[in-house]
Design an enzyme around this catalytic site. Structure first.
Site, PDB file in Angstrom:
ATOM      1  N   HIS A  59       0.800  -1.221   0.000  1.00 53.89           N
ATOM      2  CA  HIS A  59       0.000   0.000   0.000  1.00 53.89           C
ATOM      3  C   HIS A  59       0.840   1.282   0.000  1.00 53.89           C
ATOM      4  O   HIS A  59       0.561   2.189  -0.803  1.00 53.89           O
ATOM      5  CB  HIS A  59      -0.956  -0.003   1.200  1.00 53.89           C
ATOM      6  CG  HIS A  59      -2.088  -0.974   1.057  1.00 53.89           C
ATOM      7  ND1 HIS A  59      -3.421  -0.607   1.073  1.00 53.89           N
ATOM      8  CD2 HIS A  59      -2.091  -2.323   0.897  1.00 53.89           C
ATOM      9  CE1 HIS A  59      -4.182  -1.672   0.927  1.00 53.89           C
ATOM     10  NE2 HIS A  59      -3.400  -2.729   0.833  1.00 53.89           N
ATOM     11  N   ASP A  98      -5.647   6.221   1.437  1.00 50.79           N
ATOM     12  CA  ASP A  98      -5.961   4.820   1.202  1.00 50.79           C
ATOM     13  C   ASP A  98      -7.435   4.622   1.526  1.00 50.79           C
ATOM     14  O   ASP A  98      -7.930   5.100   2.556  1.00 50.79           O
ATOM     15  CB  ASP A  98      -5.090   3.939   2.101  1.00 50.79           C
ATOM     16  CG  ASP A  98      -5.125   2.476   1.698  1.00 50.79           C
ATOM     17  OD1 ASP A  98      -6.221   1.880   1.738  1.00 50.79           O
ATOM     18  OD2 ASP A  98      -4.073   1.924   1.342  1.00 50.79           O
TER      19      ASP A  98
END
Length: 460
Positions: free
Chosen positions: A15, A111
């Site tokens: 990520h 995110d």
């Protein structure tokens, strides 16, 4: 500087690197904006080791792990500790960044896991961009979690019977799918874990986002993309990320090949080699490693296997020595994956079905044999086999000699239909990132959202 964009990353797995990649692209397109990038120190140290970008500022936030904490080996233990402090830490970090820059944050790029960003954006009346690092299929599963749980009610209560039965219309835009092929935490697994709760809340909150960009290309999942576009504001396929840098330079990125993988492949026959890699986090259990190794050796399938060295002890006795002498295989602790997959000698990718690996395989036109472990790997593998028709899942879900040999025989059978499908997807992936391709156009829309150049109707 005229704009201040705060970027929140989920600091685990791939990520952070993906969100920094996106941040760098945005920063290059908007040089008069400043981007404050928030991440835990350990992850930031890796990301910023060789990074030089004047309008990206690094900020470290706490990982939530007390100084005297002793890990006891619980699942996602570090993740849960971080999630417990994430919102407070990121809110605090924004205040510091605003004082440092003298600019109020004008947009949140986060995110998608962090659904609390919706409230933060509403409080200050600014856009919220929720970046999904994986594919449209897994995102759709999380968006429709409540509907899926209603249709699979007995499974939600901890049952497993029926989890391998296909259910029609479980996910809009997709063919019948088995509950067991859904991402972990949708109907199977610990639905009360902090991670599962986070994903469920994300699914119920995403419709509030100003834009939802994902690392994929819309031609890969046109039906799912159409459905998500009707449910989400500015649903934007802006990948595959790994192909974008190639398109800009028009030349392949040369990576270090410390373990001579490419020179070894140069001596192999075209489309004959099985490349095996399960990412940096996942490794099959010891008994499966034995079964896979024995299947490779008995079938005389040439292979390049990237696996952490501590797993070598689980191989059959004499395995490493025999393959070295025969030259049929090569085991390394690391391989330049994109270069390997694009080598003419590679004929199949044996993978865990992680999204980055799937995209790299599609971009290289290499069929897959998938052995998923957790998360979105199950639905990605299902898409590879059942929807896109560019590979197969290992029979029974685990490596056995029989299942592995069958999978190799199937892939190396040179199926004309399968090869045509993967070549077509490869071409579409490359076209998407060219100037005026679908992903390129979608990225321009995203830049407008982030910089305020686009009139936004759903800012709070």
């Amino acid at each position: 500087m005229d704009k201040h964009i705060a970027v929140f990353t989920f600091p685990y797995s791939s990520h952070p690197a993906l969100l920094l990649n996106l941040t760098r692209r945005l920063a290059a397109t908007a040089p008069t904006a400043v981007f404050s990038f928030f991440n835990i120190e350990k992850s930031n140290n890796l990301l910023f080791a060789n990074l030089s970008c004047n309008n990206i500022l690094r900020y470290d936030v706490s990982d939530g792990i007390p100084d005297d904490y002793v890990f006891v080996g619980k699942p996602q233990e570090d993740v849960n500790l971080f999630l417990a402090v994430a919102e407070e830490e990121l809110r605090k970090g924004v205040r510091v960044a605003e004082m440092d820059t003298g600019l109020k944050v004008s947009c949140l790029v986060v995110d998608a896991f962090f659904s609390f960003a919706a409230d933060m954006a509403e409080e200050t009346n600014i856009p919220w961009v929720a970046f999904w690092t994986a594919g449209a299929c897994s995102l759709s599963a999380h968006l429709y979690t409540d509907l899926i749980r209603e249709k699979c009610a007995p499974l939600v209560d901890g049952g497993s019977a029926g989890s391998d039965e296909e259910i029609a219309d479980l996910i809009p835009g997709l063919e019948p799918v088995r509950p067991s092929d859904l991402p972990s935490g949708v109907v199977l697994g610990n639905l009360k874990s902090p991670f599962s709760i986070m994903l469920h809340k994300m699914g119920t909150t995403l419709s509030r986002a100003t834009a939802v960009p994902i690392n994929s290309f819309q031609e890969l999942d046109p039906h799912v993309t159409k459905n998500l576009s009707s449910k989400l504001n500015n649903f934007l396929n802006i990948g595959p990320f790994h192909l974008i840098s190639k398109e800009k330079t028009k030349t392949p990125i040369k990576l270090d090949d410390e373990f001579s993988c490419i020179s070894w492949l140069d001596n192999q026959k075209p489309s004959a080699v099985a490349y095996i890699c399960f990412g940096t986090v996942f490794t099959p259990p010891p008994h499966e490693l034995v079964e896979l190794a024995e299947a490779l050796e008995e079938s005389k399938t040439p292979f390049l296997w990237s696996i952490n060295q501590k797993s070598n002890k689980h191989f059959p006795n004499g395995f490493l020595e025999r393959i070295t002498v025969s030259g049929t295989g090569k085991v390394v602790p690391w391989a330049p994956q994109d270069q390997v997959l694009n080598h003419v000698a590679v004929g199949v990718f044996v993978t865990h079905g992680g999204w980055n690996s799937v995209l790299e395989s599609v971009g290289a036109g290499v069929p897959m044999i998938c052995r998923p472990f957790i998360g979105d790997q199950h639905i990605n593998s299902w898409m590879v086999e059942r929807v896109w028709g560019i590979g197969s899942r290992i029979e029974g879900g685990n490596f056995t000699k029989h299942a592995t040999r069958c999978a190799f025989e199937q892939v190396f059978s040179l199926s004309k239909i399968r090869n045509e499908r993967i070549e077509a997807l490869k071409d579409l992936a490359h076209k998407a990132v060219t100037p005026n391709g679908s992903s390129d156009q979608n990225f321009k829309t995203l830049v407008d959202v982030v910089t305020g150049a686009k009139a936004i109707s759903n800012v709070f």
